[in-house]
Every structure is written in structure tokens, then in C-alpha cells.
Scaffold this active site. Structure first.
Site, mmCIF file in Angstrom:
data_model
loop_
_atom_site.group_PDB
_atom_site.id
_atom_site.type_symbol
_atom_site.label_atom_id
_atom_site.label_comp_id
_atom_site.label_asym_id
_atom_site.label_seq_id
_atom_site.Cartn_x
_atom_site.Cartn_y
_atom_site.Cartn_z
ATOM 1 C CD GLU A 136 109.977 -32.946 -60.619
ATOM 2 O OE1 GLU A 136 110.729 -33.772 -61.142
ATOM 3 O OE2 GLU A 136 109.532 -31.953 -61.222
ATOM 4 C CD GLU A 142 105.385 -30.882 -64.461
ATOM 5 O OE1 GLU A 142 104.316 -30.774 -65.126
ATOM 6 O OE2 GLU A 142 106.424 -30.280 -64.723
ATOM 7 C CG LEU A 143 102.635 -36.935 -66.579
ATOM 8 C CD1 LEU A 143 101.732 -38.163 -66.614
ATOM 9 C CD2 LEU A 143 103.895 -37.154 -67.393
ATOM 10 N N GLY A 151 106.841 -33.821 -69.021
ATOM 11 C CA GLY A 151 106.445 -33.730 -70.417
ATOM 12 C C GLY A 151 104.982 -34.080 -70.587
ATOM 13 C CG ASN A 178 108.562 -26.263 -70.702
ATOM 14 O OD1 ASN A 178 109.270 -27.221 -70.403
ATOM 15 N ND2 ASN A 178 107.419 -26.012 -70.074
ATOM 16 C CB CYS A 187 103.255 -27.936 -67.379
ATOM 17 S SG CYS A 187 104.414 -27.652 -66.036
ATOM 18 N N PRO A 241 118.160 -34.680 -71.940
ATOM 19 C CG PRO A 241 119.764 -33.194 -72.789
ATOM 20 C CD PRO A 241 119.597 -34.588 -72.214
ATOM 21 C CB ALA A 242 113.958 -31.348 -74.800
#
Length: 485
Positions: free
Chosen positions: A466, A258-259, A236, A159, A292, A183-184
């Protein structure tokens, strides 16, 4: 050759290992798609477990020398990378729009935001500090030093293809760590272009590798099982984060996660409603809702709910849906068909449970993965959309009468990343901010991310921070030396 073709031709499409692009060991590739059309943009090399270990070999060879590199020198490389990203802002913006779908205006904003992590952590590199003090007993000295944790693995989402990378790469390199980035699979091109920029900025070979892959589990699994890797950082879903935490236990790896999020956006009856609507547009519709930190639940005082809902509906109904690279588009496509189906299912479930559609409410016909910007009112508290992350341009509104009800509703989730409150009362602002179970709170503002501030959540939204001065600590070990003098 079109502008798109010219840009794509300039982006590396191989695995970036040991300072240059190259083919995967098995020669495989996979396609990267334009979510606005569903067509293939290009093919990139498909990393395997063998490729991941090749990259870790390079990172391990480079680790000692990079850790010994003077902090000022590391800082200058990060600063040079910031300048190069800034100079190539239009290339990065268009590339992100092509592979992720967001509008060019959104992409330009991400370039500025993402590049700033490189500049911020270039300034933090020379400021890594320990301490030296007399032991309380008086019979010696306490010396505390900081050292890089060692080779790191960063797993980044689709994203924010640039910023989620720079937010991890910046502090890692500043601290003296080498890094591998996976990376995604939806958005590998931006990170590959960033690798090229770092090479142009003078980053030594092996310090940064980029491993696009269609088999994330094989690549990450091989790295997490290797004792040379010392840290994993992930952005993610909570489900994947839990799996990575379990896998990290075997090597007792440092982790930062970081969820998922389920951000409440609380509008009190004393709020400036027009300002709250502006904030909701930013907190909900930024990045097409695929963030997120996006406002997932709009919890509005019943005394002002209809006024707020009507004004927000007017604003959202006026948004233009279209390819992000088309002039006049306000909302681009969702990342893929799976995500659009997920958003559709959540809205359909809410409506079946009694929610009312004020505008939007369905996919857009035709090519690409577009969804109409939507406002839902009277959303039942037991609807799935209240409990699950939407990740789309859908504003779900519920009401409340008392402050206690609002706080209880806001905290009524296993997630705790971000929250937003709107009120004219300073007392209420501080009182509610203290009561909210989230890592970040926006007071009378709809965008809270800042490279100079810590970013992270509590509960099932993650571990660690972060950004800010806190961000670099995630990549440093603490060593204590007892001195007898």
C-alpha cells in the site's frame, strides 16, 4: 451543547450507501464508546448481510461509469477530498481521539498522514500506464493496458481510523474502482465523516459505501461470496487475514493483506544511544503502542544496554497518562478492556519468567482503559511478549553480543512487517537491512511510514503493498492485446 456533542451531531450515523446515510434494513444500531471513560458516545446503524448486498448493488451500478471517468476527473475529486479533510483537520482529529483514545497530537498527525494518501493518489491517477512494443519475433506488436479490477471491499482496523481507510480508498478510486468499506466496530465515526467529505468533494453516488457493523463475519461473508466483488483488502490480525484468504479463494478474488507485526528494534554497540532512545520513543510509544509497525522487541547490544535502558526508562516514566483530549496527556487509553487485559497478561507472563520492571507495569485504576507506560528489562527469549504482538505502551528489552545474534533474534518470528536498526556504520546498515526478513526497514529512524513509499510485509505479515507507486497496482488488472499488423 459541548464541543464534543456538536461534533458528534454533525457526523452521519447511518449506513453510507449510494451517496447518503440511511438506516439498516433491520433497523439495528450499536454503541460506540469513549475508551477514556467507557461511556457511550453515540449509536450507529448496524449493517447486516442484506445491507452489504445493497451496497454492492450500488457499487456494481456505479462501476462502469466510474471506470470510464477521465483519470484527471478522478484525480480532481481525490484532490478536493484531500483539501476538505485538511480544512476539517480539527474535526477529524477530535473525532478520532473520542472514539479511539489517542492523544490529539497523535490524531492531528494521523490526519496529515491520512489525507496525504488522497493527494498522493490524486497525482497517480493520470499516470496509470501500459506499454506498446514490437514483438521479439518481429511479426506483430504487444499492447499492454491497465484496467480497474472492479468493486472492492476494504476492511479497516480501529488503530488508525482515517489513514487505514485513505490508504485503501485513495488508490482504489484513482484506479477507477468502486469501494465498500467495513470500518472497525470500535471506530466507525471517522470513516462515516470521510464518506460525507467525499460526497462534498463530488464523488458520484455508489462509488464509496461505508458499512459499520457489529457482525463483521456476516457482512464480509456475504460480499466475499458474491461474484460481483473482485477484490478484498484487509488490515488487521494474521488470524483474521487467513480466514479472509480462505473465503476469497471461492471467487478467486484479488487480495492485499496487511497483517500482524512483531517488529524488532535493534541497537548496535556503535549506535548513537541518545538518537536510539528518541527513535525507540517514536517506534514504541507512537499511538500508545497500538500500531502494527510498533517496536515489539527492543534488541540491544549488551555493551550499551544499561545506558539505553536507563535513558529510555527516564523518558517513559515521565509520560503523562490521561484522556487524549485533555491538555498535557502523552498516552491515552487502550481501545477496550479486552486489549488492556491482553497487555496485562503479557507483562505478567514476562515478569513471572524473570523479566524486570523498570517502570510502569500495570493498569491505571479508575474509569477508562488505561495502562501505565512500561519498560521491561532482562526479558527471557521464551516469554510470550517476545513472540506475540503487544499493541500497548510496553517496551520489552533483550540483549545480544554479536551482529549474527542480533539478526537471528530479529528474524526469529513468523512475522515480517517492519524492523528498525541503529548503527553509525553504513556498511552494517546495508548488510543488516539486507539480512532482515521484513518488508520495511528503518535505519536510524523510528517512524518509517510514508504515503510515497510502499507499505507491506513478508511471511505472515501479509501480501501486497500500500502506498507509493506500487499501491495503485493492487487495484489494476493487466490486459495483453496481440496485434498483427
Amino acid at each position: 451543547m459541548s464541543q464534543f456533542d456538536e461534533l458528534l451531531a454533525a457526523v452521519p450515523t447511518g449506513l453510507w450507501i449510494d451517496g447518503s446515510p440511511g438506516a439498516a434494513v433491520r433497523g439495528g444500531t450499536f454503541a460506540v464508546h469513549d475508551p477514556a471513560t467507557g461511556t457511550v458516545l453515540t449509536e450507529v446503524a448496524d449493517a447486516t448481510a442484506e445491507d452489504a448486498l445493497r451496497a454492492l448493488d450500488a457499487a456494481s451500478r456505479a462501476q462502469r461509469e466510474w471506470a470510464a471517468t477521465a483519470p484527471r476527473e478522478r484525480a480532481e475529486i481525490l484532490r478536493a477530498a484531500w483539501q476538505l479533510v485538511t480544512d476539517r483537520a480539527e474535526d477529524f482529529a477530535l473525532l478520532m481521539t473520542l472514539e479511539m483514545g489517542k492523544t490529539l497530537a497523535e490524531s492531528r498527525g494521523e490526519v496529515a498522514y491520512g489525507a496525504e494518501f488522497l493527494r498522493w493518489f490524486s497525482e497517480e491517477a493520470p499516470r496509470i500506464q501500459g506499454r506498446y512494443t514490437t514483438a521479439p519475433s518481429g511479426n506483430g506488436r504487444i499492447l499492454v493496458t491497465k484496467a480497474p479490477v472492479g468493486p472492492c471491499l476494504a476492511i479497516t482496523p480501529w488503530n488508525f481510523p482515517l489513514a487505514m481507510g485513505t490508504r485503501k480508498i485513495g488508490p482504489a478510486l484513482a484506479a477507477g474502482c468502486t469501494m465498500l468499506v467495513k470500518p472497525a466496530s470500535e471506530t466507525p465515526l471517522t470513516m462515516l465523516l470521510l464518506a460525507r467529505v467525499f460526497a462534498d468533494a463530488g464523488l458520484p453516488a455508489g462509488v464509496l459505501s461505508v458499512l459499520p457493523t457489529s457482525d463483521a463475519a456476516a457482512v464480509s461473508g456475504s460480499l466475499l461470496a458474491d461474484p460481483r466483488l473482485r477484490k478484498v483488502t484487509f488490515t488487521g490480525s494474521t488470524g483474521v487475514g487467513k480466514t479472509l484468504l480462505e473465503q476469497s479463494a471461492g471467487q478467486v478474488l484479488r487480495t492485499s493483506m496487511e497483517l500482524g507485526g512483531n517488529a524488532p528494534f535493534v541497537v548496535f554497540d556503535d549506535a548513537d544511544v541518545d538518537a536510539a532512545v528518541e527513535g525507540a520513543m517514536a517506534a514504541k510509544m507512537r499511538n500508545g503502542g497500538e500500531a502494527c509497525t510498533a517496536a515489539n522487541r527492543l534488541i540491544v547490544a549488551n555493551a550499551v544496554r544499561e545506558e539505553f535502558t536507563a535513558k529510555l526508562t527516564d523518558r517513559i516514566a515521565a509520560l503523562t497518562v490521561g484522556p487524549g483530549y485533555r491538555d498535557g496527556s502523552d498516552i491515552g487509553p487502550l481501545i477496550n478492556e479486552k486489549q488492556r487485559t491482553s497487555v496485562t497478561d503479557l507483562v505478567d507472563d514476562a515478569v513471572a519468567a524473570g523479566a524486570r520492571i523498570r517502570t510502569g507495569g500495570g493498569p491505571v485504576d479508575g474509569p477508562g482503559w488505561f495502562y501505565r507506560p512500561t519498560v521491561l528489562d532482562n526479558v527471557p527469549t521464551d516469554a510470550r511478549i517476545v513472540a506475540e504482538e503487544i499493541f500497548g505502551p510496553v517496551a520489552a528489552i533483550t540483549g545480544f553480543d554479536t551482529e549474527d545474534e542480533a539478526v537471528a533474534a530479529a528474524n526469529g518470528t513468523e512475522f515480517g512487517l517492519a524492523a528498525y536498526i541503529y548503527t553509525r556504520s553504513l556498511d552494517r546498515s546495508l548488510r543488516v537491512a539486507d539480512a532482515l526478513e521484513t518488508g520495511m526497514v528503518g535505519v536510524n529512524r523510528g517512524v518509517i511510514s510514508d504515503p510515497a513509499a510502499p507499505f507491506g510485509g513478508v511471511k505472515q505479515s501479509g501480501l501486497g503493498s500500500e502506498g507509493g507507486t506500487e499501491g495503485i497496482e493492487e487495484y489494476l488488472e493487466t490486459k495483453y492485446v496481440a496485434l498483427e499488423l
